[in-house]
Design an enzyme around this catalytic site. Sequence first.
Site: not given
Length: 289
Positions: A213, A17, A272, A84, A258
Site C-alpha cells: 500500500d 491539516l 474496519d 489537527q 487509515d
Amino acid sequence: MQRNATTRHPILLVHGLFGFDRIGRFELFHDVKQALRDAGAQVFVPQLSATHDNEVRGQQLLTQIQRVLQGTGATRVNLIGHSQGALASRYAAALAPDQVASVTSVSGPNHGSELADSLRKALIPGRLAEHVAQDLATHFAHFLSLLSGQSALPQSAVAALNALTTEGVGLFNRKYPQGLPSVWGGQGAEQVNGVHYYSWSGTLQDDLIASLDPVQNLCRALSGHFVADQGQNDGFVGRFSSHLGNVIRSDYPLNHLDSLRRTNGFRQLSPDPIDLYTEHATRLQAAGL
C-alpha cells in the site's frame, strides 16, 4: 444488522491539516459520514482552514457550531476531530463548554508530533527553504480551498507547522488542558466542565500486504522521524501523544490515514475503521450524548 447510533446531539466531523469537506464528488469523510447517517445520527462536516494554527481553526469551528445549533435547534454538539481537528475541537470545547457535549480525538497530536518537530528543524526561520516551503504549502492549501468552495478562508502553512510541534502544542495545552492525562501514556479526565472527552488512534504494523500500500509506505517512511515514540506511532502521530480523556485504544493496526477511510482492493483492515465511528456513536448514545 444495522447498528442504531442515533445520538442526542448532532455530530460534527472536524478535519485536520490539508483537510476539506468535498472536492467535486470526492468527500474526505464520505464513508464515515454515510455510515453514521445510516445508523441514525445527524452529521455535519464544518469547513476550516486547510492550514493554520489551532486557535484560528478552533475559532472557525465555534462559528460553525453556532450555525449548526441554529439550523437544527440542538443545544449542543458532539465533536469528532481527526488529527489537527482534535485540537480545534478541544479549543471549541474549552471556550464554549455549554455548546459542546463531547470531544473525540481520532489520531490527534494532543501532545504534538515528532514529525512536525523534524520538519520545523529542517526549515530554518528566515532562510529561503522556509519561504519556499511556506509558499508551496500555502498555495496548495489555497488551491484545495478554491476547489472545495472555501477560498475565503485564511491559510498559513508555517503557522500550522508551528502549532503541531511538541513545543507549539505544549503552549496550547497550558491554555486548554481539559481532558489531558496527568502522566505520560495515561488517561485523562473523562468529563471536564460538562464535556466528555474520548480518544483513539493506531500504530503502524508490519505485514507483507500492508507493504504493498503506497499510503502505508509513506507513513512507514515518515515514522523514521520518531524517537520517543519509535515503533509506537502511525507515521504522523505518536501513540501516547494521542491520548485524551477516556482512551478507548491507541494501538489499533491503522496508519494515520487509515483512520479516515475504508481501503479498497487487496488490503482489508481489521477492525474496519468506519465501524469504529459507528461503535463510538453508540457509545455517545449510551452516555446520553
